[in-house]
Design an enzyme around this catalytic site. Structure first.
Site: not given
Length: 394
Positions: A72-74, A76
């Site tokens: 997921r947002s890791a 980014k």
């Protein structure tokens, strides 16, 4: 029950508390399948995995040494490195307007938004007026086009708010305009290959058999009353309960929510949300940002490292409601996103995953899980591992 049941891998002498914390994540904190790795001064010192490869199927295939997981947002943090590497090579100016590379983005008063603003979540476009379908989100063109045409939800540059999904389309288009490569290709050629990582933004077909299945382990949010909708949002819980809040619109920029177990979703390139990796690659990536590896190169020169973790945005977050702190694409240590120490920088993934570096102690940290719990930051399983690392460093 043996505290180490179903835990495989190694923890060097002195790091036993980390192994204990990892095991207790299964027995006390609801983990299903997970992996954890730690680098110190460029060398791997912990590499652990355990549980089931697919959350919700405890009797199914076990998590193996080569299991990988959507983070997921890791993702980014990896995406931020793409822009910072382009800047480091003189191919991208952080203080140039986004419109200098992407003229369509200037619409609706966004002509002064800089690349730096994008990385610091100050671009003003965390949500879309019309959410994209999963198919549109993955096609490589509709997302950037929609963000370019979007009217800002707050004055660009004057405030910050977490760009949960739109960050990915902003970064992807800037990488494409500056390098001529898609973000997935850039990650493969400039980050994963030089460092020997199992890390993809856009999973190749030949790796699909290695990916563990994700599952939500939380109950749905309660229905919201009209009174709650009308009052100012005092907490992220208030905001999550209101489908019309900027928070829910930001996280709902893709609707309906994509099926993360769908092969088409995993094969797409969404650098805000669908990176796939393992814990040792995530830890190794962060270790390479802060120094030489014992068996690999350093990614950031000292000036880039300093820029990445210098505070760019701090205070009330228009999307996450709480006070957040961002450097250039990375969350910084603070109450909303506790990492190891004041100098730590990295990125969590909604539901539990976490990757970060701490230059002062030489730590590269990677935790991945398939049991997605109701956390955007400060997941209790990841925090138990952070505390154990801190104990070992004393």
């Amino acid at each position: 029950m043996d505290a180490f049941t179903d835990v495989h891998g190694t923890a060097e002498d002195g790091w036993e508390p980390v192994r204990t914390a990892f095991a207790q994540n299964f027995t006390r904190r609801g983990d299903a399948g997970a992996a954890f790795a730690l680098y110190r001064h460029g060398r791997k010192v912990v590499d652990l995995w355990g549980g089931a490869a697919s959350a919700g199927e405890p009797s199914g295939k076990p998590w193996a040494e080569d299991t990988v997981q959507i983070v997921r947002s890791a993702t980014k943090g990896v995406a931020a490195a793409c822009l910072l590497l382009l800047h480091q090579r003189g191919q991208l100016d952080l203080d140039a307007p986004v419109g200098a590379y992407w003229s369509e983005f200037k619409a609706h008063g966004k002509e002064r938004v800089t690349v730096r603003d994008v990385l610091a979540h100050r671009a003003g476009v965390p949500a879309l007026d019309t959410p994209l379908t999963p198919e549109q989100a993955l096609d490589g063109t509709t997302g950037p086009r929609a963000v370019a045409a979007q009217k800002p939800q707050f004055p660009p540059g004057a405030a910050h708010g977490y760009h949960a999904h739109t960050y990915g389309w902003l970064v992807a288009e800037l990488v494409l305009r500056a390098s001529g490569r898609t973000v997935g290709r850039f990650v493969a050629e400039e980050i994963a290959r030089p460092l020997g990582l199992d890390l993809w933004v856009g999973l190749p077909p030949g790796q699909a058999h290695r990916v563990g299945g994700t599952a939500e382990t939380v109950t749905p949010e309660p229905a919201v009353s009209g009174a709650l909708r009308a009052r100012p949002k005092r907490s992220v819980q208030d905001a999550y309960a209101d489908p019309e809040s900027l928070t829910m619109r930001a996280f709902g920029a893709i609707s309906p929510r994509p099926d993360e177990n769908d092969p088409a979703y995993r094969a797409g390139e969404l650098p805000a949300a669908n990176g796939i990796t393992d814990a040792r690659s995530l830890a190794r990536f962060y270790a390479a940002l802060i120094g030489e590896l014992t068996d690999g190169p350093r990614l950031f020169v000292p000036a880039t490292l300093t820029a990445a973790r210098t505070v760019e945005s701090e205070g009330p977050d228009r999307v996450l409601i709480v006070n957040t702190r961002f450097g250039l694409g990375y969350m910084l240590h603070g109450p909303a996103s506790p990492l190891l120490a004041p100098g730590s920088f990295g990125h969590p993934g909604r539901g539990g995953c976490l990757g970060f570096a701490d230059p002062a102690s030489g730590i590269g940290f990677g935790y991945v899980t398939n049991a997605m719990q109701k956390n955007v930051t400060a997941d209790p399983r990841a925090q138990a591992l952070v505390r154990a690392v801190r104990e070992c460093l004393r």
